[in-house]
Write a protein that holds these residues in place. Sequence first.
Motif, PDB file in Angstrom:
ATOM      1  N   PHE A  61      67.441  -3.483  15.630  1.00  0.00           N
ATOM      2  CA  PHE A  61      67.073  -2.083  15.902  1.00  0.00           C
ATOM      3  C   PHE A  61      67.929  -1.074  15.140  1.00  0.00           C
ATOM      4  O   PHE A  61      67.389  -0.205  14.444  1.00  0.00           O
ATOM      5  N   GLY A 119      66.936   1.427  11.965  1.00  0.00           N
ATOM      6  CA  GLY A 119      67.343   2.833  11.860  1.00  0.00           C
ATOM      7  C   GLY A 119      67.904   3.139  10.477  1.00  0.00           C
ATOM      8  O   GLY A 119      67.598   4.160   9.870  1.00  0.00           O
ATOM      9  N   GLY A 121      59.232  -4.707  17.971  1.00  0.00           N
ATOM     10  CA  GLY A 121      59.263  -3.266  18.249  1.00  0.00           C
ATOM     11  C   GLY A 121      60.111  -2.478  17.282  1.00  0.00           C
ATOM     12  O   GLY A 121      60.228  -1.261  17.372  1.00  0.00           O
ATOM     13  N   HIS A 122      60.688  -3.150  16.294  1.00  0.00           N
ATOM     14  CA  HIS A 122      61.566  -2.469  15.334  1.00  0.00           C
ATOM     15  C   HIS A 122      60.789  -2.024  14.090  1.00  0.00           C
ATOM     16  O   HIS A 122      61.285  -1.244  13.299  1.00  0.00           O
ATOM     17  N   ALA A 135      70.484   5.071  14.830  1.00  0.00           N
ATOM     18  CA  ALA A 135      69.666   5.010  16.046  1.00  0.00           C
ATOM     19  C   ALA A 135      68.438   4.160  15.784  1.00  0.00           C
ATOM     20  O   ALA A 135      67.880   4.172  14.681  1.00  0.00           O
ATOM     21  N   ALA A 136      68.038   3.407  16.815  1.00  0.00           N
ATOM     22  CA  ALA A 136      66.831   2.585  16.678  1.00  0.00           C
ATOM     23  C   ALA A 136      65.619   3.510  16.614  1.00  0.00           C
ATOM     24  O   ALA A 136      65.604   4.560  17.269  1.00  0.00           O
ATOM     25  N   PRO A 137      64.610   3.161  15.821  1.00  0.00           N
ATOM     26  CA  PRO A 137      63.386   3.984  15.797  1.00  0.00           C
ATOM     27  C   PRO A 137      62.642   3.818  17.124  1.00  0.00           C
ATOM     28  O   PRO A 137      62.906   2.855  17.855  1.00  0.00           O
ATOM     29  N   GLU A 138      61.681   4.765  17.430  1.00  0.00           N
ATOM     30  CA  GLU A 138      60.948   4.487  18.668  1.00  0.00           C
ATOM     31  C   GLU A 138      60.054   3.270  18.454  1.00  0.00           C
ATOM     32  O   GLU A 138      59.763   2.897  17.323  1.00  0.00           O
ATOM     33  N   SER A 139      59.652   2.697  19.588  1.00  0.00           N
ATOM     34  CA  SER A 139      59.037   1.369  19.561  1.00  0.00           C
ATOM     35  C   SER A 139      57.829   1.292  18.624  1.00  0.00           C
ATOM     36  O   SER A 139      57.017   2.214  18.559  1.00  0.00           O
ATOM     37  N   GLN A 140      57.755   0.241  17.843  1.00  0.00           N
ATOM     38  CA  GLN A 140      56.695   0.017  16.857  1.00  0.00           C
ATOM     39  C   GLN A 140      55.849  -1.175  17.297  1.00  0.00           C
ATOM     40  O   GLN A 140      56.303  -2.012  18.071  1.00  0.00           O
TER      41      GLN A 140
END
Lengths: 245, 297
Positions: free
Chosen positions: B15, B19, B40-41, B140-145
């Motif tokens: 994650f 980012g 989800g990344h 920061a991790a991106p929002e869920s993919q």
Amino acid sequence: MRILVPLKRVVDPYAKVKPLGDGSGLSTQGLKFEINPFDEIAIEESVRLREKLGNTEIIVISIGSPECEEQLRKALAMGADQAILVETTDIFDSPSVADELNAWVLKLEPNLVLMGKQATDDDCNQVGQMLAAKLNWPQATFASKIEVNGSQVLVTRETDTGDEVLQLDLPAVITADLRLNEPRYIALPGIIKARSKPLDCQAPLATPRLRTRILSYCEPPPRIAGQKVDSVDALILAIKARGAL
Amino acid sequence: MAELLAICFKAHEAFPLAGLAAKLGKSFDLLLLTGAVPQGHGAERIFTAELQEIPPADGIGSPLATFSKPYRYIVAASSMQSKDVLGRLAGLLDASMITDVISVDSATQFKRPILAGAVIAVVEVLEFPVVITARTAGFAAPESQPDSPVEAISVAVATMSRLVSRNARSGSRPDLTQARVVVTGGRPLKNSATFESVIGGLADALGGAVGATRAAVDSGIAPNELQVGQTGKIVAPDLYIAAGVSGSTQHMAGIKDSKLIVAINKDPEAPIFEVADLGLVADLFDALPELQKKLTP
Ligand SMILES: Cc1cc2nc3c(=O)[nH]c(=O)nc-3n(C[C@H](O)[C@H](O)[C@H](O)COP(=O)(O)OP(=O)(O)OC[C@H]3O[C@@H](n4cnc5c(N)ncnc54)[C@H](O)[C@@H]3O)c2cc1C
Ligand SMILES: Nc1ncnc2c1ncn2[C@@H]1O[C@H](COP(=O)(O)O)[C@@H](O)[C@H]1O
């Protein structure tokens, strides 16, 4: 056995180093320079190995400006047999140092390269691993204990979750971590006595091919001193007020 | 074809590395060496090496180098293991390398700490491919993919050094580099039993991880994997409590990303008070047990 110990001259790790105003470099005016602490540990370990194994030659080598002679002299006083100063004013990044050391290993044919895990000025932690790759030799980084028996070496090394033991066939590259040993103290008379030991000035065998360069230096965002509280209760209130509990 | 390969030694690293790829504006593939597959990344493709455990660096280095050849950026989260393995990989690819990246300034410029974090350097890549280890706190991790396609690959390990024994003491507490709360003890904690009860006790009351200074590790008070600092772990918790820690540059190098730093030290002149957000001048053997009692839910 022949051990090659690469060492780097670095600014005293306890000194407060600041970037120059225009960010173009570091202000090291009046600061002391030392052997990189991890390399001093590597030199100490090579001397201890010689005390245990006998019949061992220790060569220390440093790539840098003429001032590196001071650090090489100290290494000779610690017990190295011979020192090589690869004299240059060019900038060498870690891969270029690895290239240069690679050329020297082929020339000097050591059966062990024992060096620091990182230089405390650039904190790259790259040269040992890159050199081992270029030589296609086994590697053991972050060593906290080394036992040589014949053509094999057992290395205990620190890991993210504890430690592990690797068995390597010589020739090999090992990088030293803090717990490997406590280097002996060398007083001035010792350094003067080592004046007679050979210190060989050489030109670089390879021209550095920089893969990265540093554009500028700046200070990290400051952490301003916070507030003092006078009791545990006050501390709990303050932590909760900051939303951290 | 993605330009960036994220190599994960642990699933959660996917994650923050996603980012970093987003900051670079590059799509990325993910190579997971071991463990369950994270989703989800937003990786274009996930490759799984399905290794039981990760072999020594001189065994895994060459197959990873072969696999990484088509990529311009080869990135992992900073750890002792990733520096060991990616250092070798960079040597095999004759590539440039940047260690401990904390921010991406452009496609070729990155910031990283030097001199135990006392100075930040802006480094420019002159040659690709570039091998990077990144400090995950900075990304920061991106929002869920949506889920990414998964493809198993075989990794031909060229064994050189032999793993004789491995001693992983990961224990029950949270991982030091992931924990929201860290309680660290220094030289004055006398011995491992006192360290465990005083420092471990407070950490457990807060559900946090335990850290130590070099002085504590060197004197056998705490094991080496708990060392926080220039040559130990880098932590970024919401709350960092340092008890009996003087605040050396080398130790501070590991805690600068903490949101709130609390120092408990009996010496009002201890350097750590110059950086701590909250300070209590007190004997830790009084303050910590009291803190633990009052904070136990
Ligand atoms: C190359 C190199 C790398 C290093 N890397 C690291 C690293 O990664 N991490 C690291 O931590 N260090 C590292 N160091 C060591 C670092 O420089 C310091 O020596 C070390 O952090 C000091 O540890 P300490 O604060 O526990 O001990 P000390 O500096 O001795 O401080 C102890 C503190 O405890 C306080 N104290 C004593 N008794 C009590 C009491 N009863 N109650 C409350 N307070 C008390 C004292 O006032 C003092 O401030 C490195 C050094 C070098 C040269
Ligand atoms: N200029 C140099 N001359 C000799 N050895 C060096 C030099 N730079 C780095 N080294 C060696 O490489 C190790 C790791 O350096 P680095 O990868 O730059 O952190 C150091 O501990 C030294 O043993």
